[in-house]
Design a protein around this motif. Sequence first.
Motif, PDB file in Angstrom:
ATOM      1  N   MET A   4       0.786  -1.268   0.062  1.00  0.00           N
ATOM      2  CA  MET A   4       0.024   0.012   0.000  1.00  0.00           C
ATOM      3  C   MET A   4       0.915   1.330   0.192  1.00  0.00           C
ATOM      4  SD  MET A   4      -3.143   1.038  -0.144  1.00  0.00           S
ATOM      5  CE  MET A   4      -4.572   0.745   0.582  1.00  0.00           C
ATOM      6  N   PRO A   5       1.935   1.164   0.807  1.00  0.00           N
ATOM      7  CA  PRO A   5       2.742   2.544   0.774  1.00  0.00           C
ATOM      8  C   PRO A   5       3.311   2.878  -0.754  1.00  0.00           C
ATOM      9  CG  PRO A   5       3.238   1.180   2.572  1.00  0.00           C
ATOM     10  CD  PRO A   5       2.404   0.396   1.696  1.00  0.00           C
ATOM     11  N   ARG A   6       3.687   1.786  -1.401  1.00  0.00           N
ATOM     12  CA  ARG A   6       4.291   2.094  -2.639  1.00  0.00           C
ATOM     13  C   ARG A   6       3.309   2.670  -3.637  1.00  0.00           C
ATOM     14  NH1 ARG A   6       6.928  -3.391  -4.851  1.00  0.00           N
ATOM     15  NH2 ARG A   6       7.862  -1.924  -6.165  1.00  0.00           N
ATOM     16  N   TRP A   7       1.885   2.423  -3.477  1.00  0.00           N
ATOM     17  CA  TRP A   7       0.960   2.704  -4.378  1.00  0.00           C
ATOM     18  C   TRP A   7       0.762   4.340  -3.819  1.00  0.00           C
ATOM     19  CZ3 TRP A   7      -3.869   4.850  -2.928  1.00  0.00           C
ATOM     20  CH2 TRP A   7      -4.697   4.945  -3.854  1.00  0.00           C
ATOM     21  N   ARG A   8       0.701   4.617  -2.683  1.00  0.00           N
ATOM     22  CA  ARG A   8       0.337   5.966  -2.070  1.00  0.00           C
ATOM     23  C   ARG A   8       1.688   6.797  -2.653  1.00  0.00           C
ATOM     24  NH1 ARG A   8      -2.952   7.408   2.836  1.00  0.00           N
ATOM     25  NH2 ARG A   8      -4.033   5.533   3.129  1.00  0.00           N
ATOM     26  N   ASN A   9       2.816   6.476  -2.480  1.00  0.00           N
ATOM     27  CA  ASN A   9       3.874   7.228  -3.148  1.00  0.00           C
ATOM     28  C   ASN A   9       3.879   7.501  -4.442  1.00  0.00           C
ATOM     29  OD1 ASN A   9       4.964   7.507  -0.554  1.00  0.00           O
ATOM     30  ND2 ASN A   9       6.478   5.689  -0.878  1.00  0.00           N
ATOM     31  N   PHE A  10       3.615   6.570  -5.278  1.00  0.00           N
ATOM     32  CA  PHE A  10       3.435   7.032  -6.592  1.00  0.00           C
ATOM     33  C   PHE A  10       2.242   7.756  -7.004  1.00  0.00           C
ATOM     34  CE2 PHE A  10       1.450   5.676 -10.790  1.00  0.00           C
ATOM     35  CZ  PHE A  10       2.384   5.989 -11.612  1.00  0.00           C
ATOM     36  N   VAL A  11       1.110   7.750  -6.467  1.00  0.00           N
ATOM     37  CA  VAL A  11      -0.159   8.404  -6.508  1.00  0.00           C
ATOM     38  C   VAL A  11       0.419   9.848  -6.016  1.00  0.00           C
ATOM     39  CG1 VAL A  11      -2.437   8.983  -6.175  1.00  0.00           C
ATOM     40  CG2 VAL A  11      -1.705   6.866  -6.698  1.00  0.00           C
ATOM     41  N   GLY A  12       0.913   9.998  -4.940  1.00  0.00           N
ATOM     42  CA  GLY A  12       1.177  11.316  -4.287  1.00  0.00           C
ATOM     43  C   GLY A  12       2.201  12.007  -5.249  1.00  0.00           C
ATOM     44  N   THR A  13       3.245  11.335  -5.644  1.00  0.00           N
ATOM     45  CA  THR A  13       4.371  12.067  -6.634  1.00  0.00           C
ATOM     46  C   THR A  13       3.593  12.332  -7.875  1.00  0.00           C
ATOM     47  OG1 THR A  13       5.724  10.356  -5.637  1.00  0.00           O
ATOM     48  CG2 THR A  13       6.342  11.776  -7.792  1.00  0.00           C
ATOM     49  N   ILE A  14       2.789  11.732  -8.466  1.00  0.00           N
ATOM     50  CA  ILE A  14       1.969  12.151  -9.502  1.00  0.00           C
ATOM     51  C   ILE A  14       1.331  13.698  -9.226  1.00  0.00           C
ATOM     52  CG2 ILE A  14       0.277  11.706 -11.344  1.00  0.00           C
ATOM     53  CD1 ILE A  14       2.893  10.164 -11.772  1.00  0.00           C
ATOM     54  N   LEU A  15       0.447  13.493  -8.177  1.00  0.00           N
ATOM     55  CA  LEU A  15      -0.379  14.755  -7.669  1.00  0.00           C
ATOM     56  C   LEU A  15       0.465  15.848  -7.540  1.00  0.00           C
ATOM     57  CD1 LEU A  15      -3.213  12.747  -5.350  1.00  0.00           C
ATOM     58  CD2 LEU A  15      -3.059  13.973  -7.381  1.00  0.00           C
ATOM     59  N   ILE A  16       1.750  15.728  -6.742  1.00  0.00           N
ATOM     60  CA  ILE A  16       2.729  16.758  -6.607  1.00  0.00           C
ATOM     61  C   ILE A  16       3.088  17.451  -7.734  1.00  0.00           C
ATOM     62  CG2 ILE A  16       4.936  17.527  -5.472  1.00  0.00           C
ATOM     63  CD1 ILE A  16       4.092  15.643  -3.272  1.00  0.00           C
ATOM     64  N   ILE A  17       3.416  16.429  -8.714  1.00  0.00           N
ATOM     65  CA  ILE A  17       3.824  17.225 -10.181  1.00  0.00           C
ATOM     66  C   ILE A  17       2.678  17.832 -10.694  1.00  0.00           C
ATOM     67  CG2 ILE A  17       4.650  16.517 -12.412  1.00  0.00           C
ATOM     68  CD1 ILE A  17       6.210  14.203 -10.938  1.00  0.00           C
ATOM     69  N   ILE A  18       1.493  17.170 -10.660  1.00  0.00           N
ATOM     70  CA  ILE A  18       0.542  17.875 -11.211  1.00  0.00           C
ATOM     71  C   ILE A  18      -0.054  19.406 -10.589  1.00  0.00           C
ATOM     72  CG2 ILE A  18      -2.053  17.799 -11.710  1.00  0.00           C
ATOM     73  CD1 ILE A  18      -1.748  14.886 -12.328  1.00  0.00           C
ATOM     74  N   LEU A  19       0.309  19.212  -9.392  1.00  0.00           N
ATOM     75  CA  LEU A  19       0.077  20.471  -8.453  1.00  0.00           C
ATOM     76  C   LEU A  19       0.908  21.625  -8.823  1.00  0.00           C
ATOM     77  CD1 LEU A  19      -1.298  22.045  -6.073  1.00  0.00           C
ATOM     78  CD2 LEU A  19       0.545  20.977  -4.644  1.00  0.00           C
TER      79      LEU A  19
END
Length: 69
Positions: A1-16
């Motif tokens: 689960m943490p790897r999934w959150r890190n991937f999605v979070g990284t994409i969200l920060i880039i988009i932000l």
Amino acid sequence: MPRWRNFVGTILIIILVITYALAATTIATLTLATSPWWVHFLYFLLSGLLWILPAMLIIKWMAGPRPKR
């Protein structure tokens, strides 16, 4: 689960960051064209720091729930 959150979070920060930079620059271009230098300075100082708040929320979400003691 943490790897999934890190991937999605990284994409969200880039988009932000990309979206925020485009919005901040567009707002500055449309509203600050004839303003003095200190207004530009204050605007970019504040807008340059403001993106940190939503990024902190994303990073907190990426860290997951706190372990119970």
